[in-house]
Design an enzyme around this catalytic site. Sequence first.
Site, PDB file in Angstrom:
ATOM      1  CE  LYS A 125     -17.404  22.168  31.951  1.00  0.00           C
ATOM      2  NZ  LYS A 125     -18.478  22.873  31.761  1.00  0.00           N
ATOM      3  CG  ASP A 165     -18.669  21.158  28.563  1.00  0.00           C
ATOM      4  OD1 ASP A 165     -19.425  22.073  28.884  1.00  0.00           O
ATOM      5  OD2 ASP A 165     -17.969  21.534  27.429  1.00  0.00           O
TER       6      ASP A 165
HETATM    7  P1  NDP Z   1     -21.651  18.866  21.865  1.00  0.00           P
HETATM    8  O1  NDP Z   1     -20.463  17.896  21.855  1.00  0.00           O
HETATM    9  O2  NDP Z   1     -22.990  18.203  22.061  1.00  0.00           O
HETATM   10  O3  NDP Z   1     -21.834  19.582  20.582  1.00  0.00           O
HETATM   11  C1  NDP Z   1     -20.799  20.672  20.330  1.00  0.00           C
HETATM   12  C2  NDP Z   1     -21.028  21.156  18.846  1.00  0.00           C
HETATM   13  O4  NDP Z   1     -20.104  22.232  18.749  1.00  0.00           O
HETATM   14  C3  NDP Z   1     -20.847  20.351  17.877  1.00  0.00           C
HETATM   15  O5  NDP Z   1     -21.704  20.614  16.733  1.00  0.00           O
HETATM   16  C4  NDP Z   1     -19.406  20.696  17.599  1.00  0.00           C
HETATM   17  O6  NDP Z   1     -19.002  20.228  15.999  1.00  0.00           O
HETATM   18  C5  NDP Z   1     -19.174  21.822  17.650  1.00  0.00           C
HETATM   19  N1  NDP Z   1     -17.754  22.384  18.005  1.00  0.00           N
HETATM   20  C6  NDP Z   1     -17.212  21.855  19.257  1.00  0.00           C
HETATM   21  N2  NDP Z   1     -15.903  22.382  19.276  1.00  0.00           N
HETATM   22  C7  NDP Z   1     -15.965  23.082  18.203  1.00  0.00           C
HETATM   23  C8  NDP Z   1     -14.751  23.809  17.685  1.00  0.00           C
HETATM   24  N3  NDP Z   1     -13.375  23.952  18.148  1.00  0.00           N
HETATM   25  N4  NDP Z   1     -14.938  24.419  16.438  1.00  0.00           N
HETATM   26  C9  NDP Z   1     -16.016  24.354  15.761  1.00  0.00           C
HETATM   27  N5  NDP Z   1     -17.261  23.618  16.208  1.00  0.00           N
HETATM   28  C10 NDP Z   1     -16.970  22.866  17.524  1.00  0.00           C
HETATM   29  O7  NDP Z   1     -21.651  19.888  22.924  1.00  0.00           O
HETATM   30  P2  NDP Z   1     -22.625  20.861  23.740  1.00  0.00           P
HETATM   31  O8  NDP Z   1     -23.589  21.172  23.037  1.00  0.00           O
HETATM   32  O9  NDP Z   1     -23.002  20.203  25.016  1.00  0.00           O
HETATM   33  O10 NDP Z   1     -21.663  22.123  24.115  1.00  0.00           O
HETATM   34  C11 NDP Z   1     -21.683  23.186  23.302  1.00  0.00           C
HETATM   35  C12 NDP Z   1     -21.250  24.344  24.038  1.00  0.00           C
HETATM   36  O11 NDP Z   1     -22.179  24.798  25.256  1.00  0.00           O
HETATM   37  C13 NDP Z   1     -19.990  24.351  24.820  1.00  0.00           C
HETATM   38  O12 NDP Z   1     -19.312  25.578  25.138  1.00  0.00           O
HETATM   39  C14 NDP Z   1     -20.216  23.911  26.318  1.00  0.00           C
HETATM   40  O13 NDP Z   1     -19.393  24.248  27.354  1.00  0.00           O
HETATM   41  C15 NDP Z   1     -21.574  24.719  26.403  1.00  0.00           C
HETATM   42  N6  NDP Z   1     -22.494  24.158  27.491  1.00  0.00           N
HETATM   43  C16 NDP Z   1     -23.062  23.061  27.662  1.00  0.00           C
HETATM   44  C17 NDP Z   1     -24.200  22.537  28.429  1.00  0.00           C
HETATM   45  C18 NDP Z   1     -24.756  21.091  28.198  1.00  0.00           C
HETATM   46  O14 NDP Z   1     -25.545  20.998  29.300  1.00  0.00           O
HETATM   47  N7  NDP Z   1     -24.299  20.211  27.586  1.00  0.00           N
HETATM   48  C19 NDP Z   1     -24.424  23.502  29.484  1.00  0.00           C
HETATM   49  C20 NDP Z   1     -24.042  24.831  29.437  1.00  0.00           C
HETATM   50  C21 NDP Z   1     -23.124  25.210  28.366  1.00  0.00           C
HETATM   51  P3  NDP Z   1     -18.285  18.590  15.842  1.00  0.00           P
HETATM   52  O15 NDP Z   1     -19.217  17.708  16.108  1.00  0.00           O
HETATM   53  O16 NDP Z   1     -17.913  18.994  14.374  1.00  0.00           O
HETATM   54  O17 NDP Z   1     -16.806  18.799  16.736  1.00  0.00           O
HETATM   55  O1  2IT Z   2     -21.236  24.243  31.133  1.00  0.00           O
HETATM   56  C1  2IT Z   2     -22.261  23.780  31.902  1.00  0.00           C
HETATM   57  O2  2IT Z   2     -22.740  24.308  32.735  1.00  0.00           O
HETATM   58  C2  2IT Z   2     -22.224  22.418  31.685  1.00  0.00           C
HETATM   59  N1  2IT Z   2     -21.738  21.601  30.719  1.00  0.00           N
HETATM   60  C3  2IT Z   2     -23.583  21.511  32.526  1.00  0.00           C
HETATM   61  C4  2IT Z   2     -22.740  21.267  33.814  1.00  0.00           C
HETATM   62  C5  2IT Z   2     -23.770  20.327  34.708  1.00  0.00           C
HETATM   63  O3  2IT Z   2     -23.218  19.951  35.631  1.00  0.00           O
HETATM   64  O4  2IT Z   2     -24.751  20.014  34.427  1.00  0.00           O
END
Ligand code: NDP
Ligand code: 2IT
Length: 445
Positions: A125, A165
Amino acid sequence: MSYIRDIIEQVIERNPGEPEFHQAVTEVLESLQVVIDRHPEYMKAGILERLVEPERQIIFRVPWVDDQGRVRVNRGFRVQFSSAIGPYKGGIRFHPSVYLGIIKFLGFEQVFKNALTGLPIGGGKGGSDFDPKGKSDDEVMRFCQSFMTELYRHIGADIDVPAGDIGVGAREIGYMFGQYKRIRNSFESGVLTGKGLIYGGSLVRKEATGYGLVYITDQMIKAKGKSFDGARVAVSGSGNVAIYCAEKVIQLGGKVVAMSDSNGYVYDPDGIKLETIKQLKEVERKRIKEYKEIHPKAEYHESSFGIWEVSCDIAFPCATQNELDEKAAKTLVANGCYAVAEGANMPSTPEAIDVFLSNNVLFAPGKAANAGGVATSALEMIQNSMRYSWSFEEVDAKLKSIMINIYKNISTAAREYGHEDNLILGANVAGFVKVAEAMMAQGIV
Ligand code: NDP
Ligand code: 2IT
């Protein structure tokens, strides 16, 4: 238990000031006593001691110039946690809260998650404390270029393959890929995933985490005779994972009644209009508060994690770590919520998980439930190697079968090692055994 307790204590002592990393390690290791009892050879080979220490940790300076001509400096990280079953693989997070402990917790989780996908990917990561909010497109580009100017020497299609992420989506991956290609003078599409479709990206990667989350949840609730049809659903966040989780819920007949961002949440009793959320978040990069201007019947509440007070049947925490605490869990249970599946990484606190388990709430832990994203990244790597791309339907079918397999494997492991409804135990055990077997085969490295 004292062997495992000692390792947890050592991790806490040797990694001071990193509570999220301690939390992730504790949750996994506490599940593993049953495995160590059956496999004393893992103890002799120091599997746990080696697994909690990243293979390599890189911290670097990221200097860039803002639109006012001022020099800014952020900190960049890449933690290459385990290469036991494949090249390091995992996302990059840009958020002001990022520090080494966050990257280590995410890297540690990623090792087991990636093992659960059944595909040959190790765990890593990366990220930075850079805050993309309020930055111009040019500033984001300059930051990404500077970040990659250091990172490029540590990554490669067979070495370490980053992706997105929080705060890193197609725009940022594009800028990083461009800089990597320029430095290397070589079009190595397999070095990053989550790329745009016209330069090596995979169909369904954008949707994959959210769709996969709903596919596995569908399996979990079906086993208890329930379905999404008519279910009231709360999805926290409104980013990549949340949006495509909501999209699939709606496709399966559920009603998404609430979504959030870091400022607050919207509640729409008629069902959230996802097109509005996509326009606000994916196109205009605005706050979710604006939803109420467009749909006046909706309510807006200025409390991000207040979303858990909304009455729902199924809850999907899809924002960030520790967003769902004990009080929120009790409120969800009191309001009749019967299933929780984690789209985010470690969104539920340990106390919240205890509340769910003791109230027989169906619970799918992040390392299994959100594995569809990285699994589809691995499918992107396969397509890049073949210099070929599959159709949307082909990738979606593969994603679905991967999620169904994960569900089968973790429920089988849960049954074999403890209780069939304890999918946390099942996910930790099934992911761990695979990594441990690879480590046994490869000697003390
Ligand atoms: P994005 O940046 O696209 O979206 C994040 C969302 O969560 C936004 O709405 C953001 O609000 C909110 N958010 C982030 N931090 C905070 C906080 N500290 N308090 C309140 N709201 C918060 O990220 P992703 O959708 O990609 O990721 C979301 C979660 O999913 C994370 O935990 C990530 O690690 C996990 N994840 C992501 C994957 C991926 O493929 N993208 C795969 C597997 C897991 P705002 O815009 O206002 O900051
Ligand atoms: O938390 C996760 O699994 C991710 N942000 C996606 C990682 C990836 O390599 O697609």
